[in-house]
Design an enzyme around this catalytic site. Structure first.
Site, mmCIF file in Angstrom:
data_model
loop_
_atom_site.group_PDB
_atom_site.id
_atom_site.type_symbol
_atom_site.label_atom_id
_atom_site.label_comp_id
_atom_site.label_asym_id
_atom_site.label_seq_id
_atom_site.Cartn_x
_atom_site.Cartn_y
_atom_site.Cartn_z
ATOM 1 N N ASN A 98 -28.014 47.356 -17.231
ATOM 2 C CA ASN A 98 -26.932 47.491 -18.567
ATOM 3 C C ASN A 98 -25.350 47.193 -18.119
ATOM 4 O O ASN A 98 -24.828 47.792 -18.326
ATOM 5 C CB ASN A 98 -27.082 48.707 -19.317
ATOM 6 N N ASP A 156 -33.078 50.192 -19.480
ATOM 7 C CA ASP A 156 -32.507 51.459 -19.437
ATOM 8 C C ASP A 156 -31.028 51.576 -20.065
ATOM 9 O O ASP A 156 -30.283 50.907 -20.049
ATOM 10 C CB ASP A 156 -32.468 52.229 -17.789
ATOM 11 N N ASP A 309 -29.723 59.131 -12.144
ATOM 12 C CA ASP A 309 -29.193 58.483 -13.244
ATOM 13 C C ASP A 309 -27.427 58.421 -13.297
ATOM 14 O O ASP A 309 -26.889 58.564 -14.348
ATOM 15 C CB ASP A 309 -29.768 59.070 -14.569
#
Ligand code: DOR
Length: 428
Positions: A98, A156, A309
């Site tokens: 992303n 994601d 993450d």
């Protein structure tokens, strides 16, 4: 290239089954020999690294990182993200798609790999997009992306809401040997929500996201993995129900794996009290019961991997009203000490922790030549389990400061990170 002899450290390597004081000789970027201290790994020309009192593990791998380049270099660049990874004890990371532009084509994948090579610190494995532009409408070109070096596909940050598209993604990804990593979120259920739905959201007057928004998609994707036979990896697991569904899928022999992040086993929704935007993350921090379920999932192997993450955001996105703030927190430089708390609490043994942070991600991503075996690239991490420190985000290598752990007193830190025989971080 320098030769090194690492002496005196307790080597913990689940791949080879080693757990004991060993000497590791490194030559030409590779493990040349590994043997007990009494045997002859001695080599006069090698530089000695004294790891006495510390542990030596195979290089840790973080399979879920947002590097923000191209596009949002003010939050993180490939260079700063890789440096943060090295300081956090990681020798390899996967970076999510992303970015701006999205990593949905060969040129972006190649750009990332070129930049990572120039940075010259940790290994970077790009995760490409499932769908073009992360829009969930049409598939990206998996053959081209795989050829360019992508190891997996994921939208994601966004779910793939269309089940038919997800089915096709799994079929094609399987054909190309790409892992599908799913961000499980039903956008119809999560819409408008900014934190976990429950007593705390009611008290704070914030719109909630029910745990079901995640778990429903976990269930759907498990069903699609069964339909297609494609390996499926569930990202950032945060709910009790998701853990139960994944456990059941594994018991039925489906090719399903899962990860969670340190914030899901370290914090609960209570961290949002005071409207701390650094505690705003997707999926949101959950209840104490969910946190315990995540710990049980890690303990029994339902959850294979701990990944950070790492999601850098600047003060522009975070120093605003909670409703308006971006989701995500950085994690590369706090992952080891937070994860070591699981060992302290008896949730995992040290060996199991190394499995969750090294051997399992390597297996899931099909990376070869991991583990401290002669002939393998010398990727390793030296950790001082006793080192106590106070988290100070101003000292981070990451460009961003968005951590809810600032000021926490933690124990255990990487003190040396080596990638392919090159020391990329040294605080010995
Ligand atoms: O909180 C999050 N932030 N969750 C995601 O899935 C994406 C990430 C980001 O990119 O900022």
């Amino acid at each position: 290239m320098s030769k090194y002899l690492i002496k005196g450290g307790r080597v913990v390597d689940p791949e080879t089954g080693i757990d004991g004081v060993m000497e590791i000789l490194i030559e030409d970027g590779k493990i040349a020999a590994i043997a007990s201290a009494k045997s002859k790994t001695e080599n006069r020309k090698s530089k000695i690294i004294d790891a006495s009192g510390k542990i030596v593990t195979p290089g840790l791998i973080d399979m879920h990182v947002h590097l923000r380049e191209p596009g949002h270099e003010y939050k993180e660049t490939i260079e700063t993200g890789c440096l943060a990874a090295a300081h956090g004890g990681f020798t390899a990371i996967c970076c999510m798609a992303n970015t701006v532009p999205v990593n949905d084509n060969q040129s972006v994948t190649t750009y990332i790999l070129d930049k990572a090579k120039t940075a010259g610190t940790v290994r970077v494995y790009p995760v490409a997009a499932i769908s073009r532009g992360l829009r969930g409408e049409s598939l990206a070109e998996y053959g081209e992306l795989k050829a360019a070096g992508a190891v997996a596909v994921s939208d994601d940050g966004n779910p793939v809401m269309n089940a038919h598209l997800m089915r096709r993604a799994m079929e094609y990804a399987k054909g190309f040997g790409l892992l599908v990593i799913s961000h499980c979120e039903d956008r119809n259920l999560s819409a408008g929500g900014v934190m976990n739905e429950g007593i705390v959201s009611a008290r704070l007057g914030l719109a909630g996201i029910p745990a079901a928004a995640e778990s429903i998609m976990v269930a759907r994707d498990i069903v699609l993995s069964e339909l297609t036979g494609a390996p499926l990896h569930i990202a950032h697991v945060s709910t009790e129900c998701s853990v139960r569904l994944i456990r059941d899928a594994k018991e039925r022999g489906l090719p399903v794996t899962a990860e969670t992040a340190p914030h899901y086993f370290s914090l609960t929704e209570e961290a949002v009290m005071g409207y701390d935007t650094n505690a705003k993350v997707y999926p949101p921090l959950r209840t104490a019961r969910d946190r315990e379920a995540v710990c049980k999932g890690l303990a029994d192997g339902t959850i294979d991997v701990i990944a950070t993450d790492h999601a850098p955001h600047s003060s522009i996105e975070k120093d605003v009203e909670f409703d308006q703030a971006a989701s995500g927190m950085i994690g590369l430089e706090t992952s080891i000490p937070l994860s070591l708390k699981l060992v302290e609490r008896g949730v995992l043994s040290l060996r199991e922790l190394v499995v969750r942070m090294s051997a399992s991600p390597a297996r899931i991503l099909n990376l070869d030549a991991v583990g401290l075996r002669p002939g393998n690239p010398a990727d390793l991490t030296i950790i001082d389990l006793e080192k106590e420190f106070t988290v100070d985000s101003n000292q981070f290598c990451s460009k961003s400061r968005n951590t809810p752990f600032d000021g926490w007193k933690l124990k255990g830190k990487a003190v040396l990170t080596m990638v392919g025989g090159k020391i990329v971080f040294d605080a010995m």
